[in-house]
Scaffold this motif. Structure first.
Motif, PDB file in Angstrom:
ATOM      1  N   GLN A   1       0.831  -1.200   0.000  1.00  0.00           N
ATOM      2  CA  GLN A   1       0.000   0.000   0.000  1.00  0.00           C
ATOM      3  C   GLN A   1       0.869   1.255   0.000  1.00  0.00           C
ATOM      4  OE1 GLN A   1      -3.601   0.098  -0.101  1.00  0.00           O
ATOM      5  NE2 GLN A   1      -2.865   2.084  -0.795  1.00  0.00           N
TER       6      GLN A   1
ATOM      7  N   GLN B   1      -1.484  -1.816  -5.882  1.00  0.00           N
ATOM      8  CA  GLN B   1      -2.735  -1.759  -5.126  1.00  0.00           C
ATOM      9  C   GLN B   1      -3.435  -3.120  -5.129  1.00  0.00           C
ATOM     10  OE1 GLN B   1      -4.060   1.135  -3.408  1.00  0.00           O
ATOM     11  NE2 GLN B   1      -5.068  -0.653  -2.519  1.00  0.00           N
ATOM     12  N   SER B   2      -3.363  -3.818  -6.253  1.00  0.00           N
ATOM     13  CA  SER B   2      -3.950  -5.160  -6.331  1.00  0.00           C
ATOM     14  C   SER B   2      -3.234  -6.126  -5.391  1.00  0.00           C
ATOM     15  CB  SER B   2      -3.888  -5.678  -7.777  1.00  0.00           C
ATOM     16  OG  SER B   2      -4.672  -4.872  -8.633  1.00  0.00           O
TER      17      SER B   2
ATOM     18  N   ASP C   1      -4.445  -5.390  -1.904  1.00  0.00           N
ATOM     19  CA  ASP C   1      -5.804  -5.915  -1.696  1.00  0.00           C
ATOM     20  C   ASP C   1      -5.778  -7.424  -1.479  1.00  0.00           C
ATOM     21  OD1 ASP C   1      -6.732  -3.350  -2.050  1.00  0.00           O
ATOM     22  OD2 ASP C   1      -7.307  -3.637  -4.158  1.00  0.00           O
TER      23      ASP C   1
ATOM     24  N   ARG D   1      -4.745  -8.234   1.980  1.00  0.00           N
ATOM     25  CA  ARG D   1      -5.844  -7.995   2.925  1.00  0.00           C
ATOM     26  C   ARG D   1      -6.845  -9.157   2.901  1.00  0.00           C
ATOM     27  NH1 ARG D   1      -5.656  -2.645   0.541  1.00  0.00           N
ATOM     28  NH2 ARG D   1      -4.466  -1.244   1.886  1.00  0.00           N
TER      29      ARG D   1
END
Length: 366
Positions: free
Chosen positions: A32, A47-48, A51, A54
């Motif tokens: 991030q 960003q992928s 994600d 997460r």
């Protein structure tokens, strides 16, 4: 994501899930932070990755039901990457993350899903690709930086040790070291200036222009003839013919640039970008060489003499050589310690030869 059917989890299982949770959380934060510093495609990719981490974190949270009262700390590597991600260029973080992604614990973890195991393998390839991009962007300037600083370190160490071994005064050693620094830095700067200026002039003399495309609408030629221009620039026959057909059609309609844009060779433009500016290269080379060459002279600058000065110079240069070698190892994806020791052996080997010659001439002079 749900866990596969298994026996009732033990306390050891739950502790392991908690470790996975904090590691996924830390890795997600790294990606991030990197994404926040980027734009465009690289930002989307990072960003992928964040994600996905997460989602993995949520998987372990679901298994735990609720986080333990006290979660373990993330590993040292994850904490270091998190700290670096917000402060340094992404290349250093990505090459370290690449090594971390290569060692997934999920291959033998019965509570990890097949999708998570696949994600980890994909993440390794994605991070490797991003790191490769960074290495390509960095390769030219990094090579020059390592070469310049290392050249200064090794050559001036060899010089001051060789001069010192002849038995001359400390003042003479200091003067020789400073003279070697200035001479070497000026030589590096001048050589880099001439090299880059010559290369840019060579590229300029071979650079394509737009005359053929601009004249296409007025000349009695067809796409086969214009295709020869593109074939001479390295295109294959089919691509050159298609390009020629488009340029002819656009020119005849009075929109000579609307389809393909400038006819100019992309390779030449890229080459100019890679070569860079002559003054920038010269000043950078001067400063890089000087930054390395000053290190062996520091003991004499601060008033040390004889064997003490020599030993301190060896220690300082040894630390610098180990550091540059380790950085090369990290960025190349190789073992940092091996690269560091190789750098040290090469530098000290050159200095030892010069020192031996200095002793030989010193004895002869007596």
């Amino acid at each position: 994501m749900s866990a596969p059917a298994a026996l009732e989890p033990t306390e050891a299982d739950r502790r392991r899930w908690a470790r996975y949770l904090v590691e996924e959380r830390a890795e997600g934060l790294v990606y991030q932070k990197l994404a926040d510093r980027k734009t465009g495609e690289e930002q989307q990719i990072l960003q992928s990755l964040a994600d996905a981490e997460r989602r993995h974190e949520q998987h372990w949270l679901d298994l735990l039901g609720e986080p333990p009262a006290r979660l373990p700390r993330a590993g040292l590597r994850s904490r270091l990457l998190g700290w670096m991600a917000g402060r340094f260029g992404s290349i250093f973080v990505l090459v370290l993350a690449q090594s971390a992604e290569a060692r997934s614990p999920y291959d033998t973890e019965k509570y990890a899903t097949a999708a998570m195991r696949a994600d980890e393998k994909i993440h390794y390839e994605v991070v490797r690709g991003l790191a490769a991009r960074g290495r390509r962007r960095l390769s030219g300037s990094f090579r020059a930086a390592v070469f310049g600083a290392n050249d200064g370190l090794v050559s001036n160490l060899a010089l001051v040790l060789g001069i010192g071994a002849t038995g001359v005064s400390s003042g003479f050693v200091l003067f020789s070291g400073l003279a070697g620094l200035l001479a070497g830095a000026l030589s590096m700067g001048a050589g880099e200036f001439v090299s880059v200026r010559s290369q840019r002039e060579l590229l300029a003399s071979t650079e394509a222009n737009e005359d053929a495309a601009l004249s296409a609408g007025d000349l009695d030629i067809d796409e086969n003839e214009l295709a020869l221009v593109y074939r001479a620039r390295g295109m294959d026959q089919a691509e050159a013919l298609a390009r020629g057909r488009r340029v002819i059609a656009a020119a005849q309609e009075g929109a000579r640039r609307s389809v393909t844009g400038p006819i100019r060779s992309h390779a030449a433009t890229s080459d100019h970008d890679v070569v860079g500016g002559d003054w920038t290269a010269a000043i950078s080379s001067f400063l890089l060489f000087a930054s390395g060459a000053i290190v062996p002279v520091l003991p004499w600058i601060f008033g040390l003499e004889g064997t003490t000065a020599v030993l301190v110079a060896l220690v300082l240069v040894g630390v610098a050589l180990l550091a540059t070698g380790a950085v090369v190892g990290i960025l190349s994806g190789g073992p940092p310690l091996r690269r560091a020791l190789r750098q040290l052996a090469i530098g000290f080997g050159a200095a030892a030869i010069t020192y031996g010659l200095g002793l030989l001439f010193g004895v002869g002079a007596v």
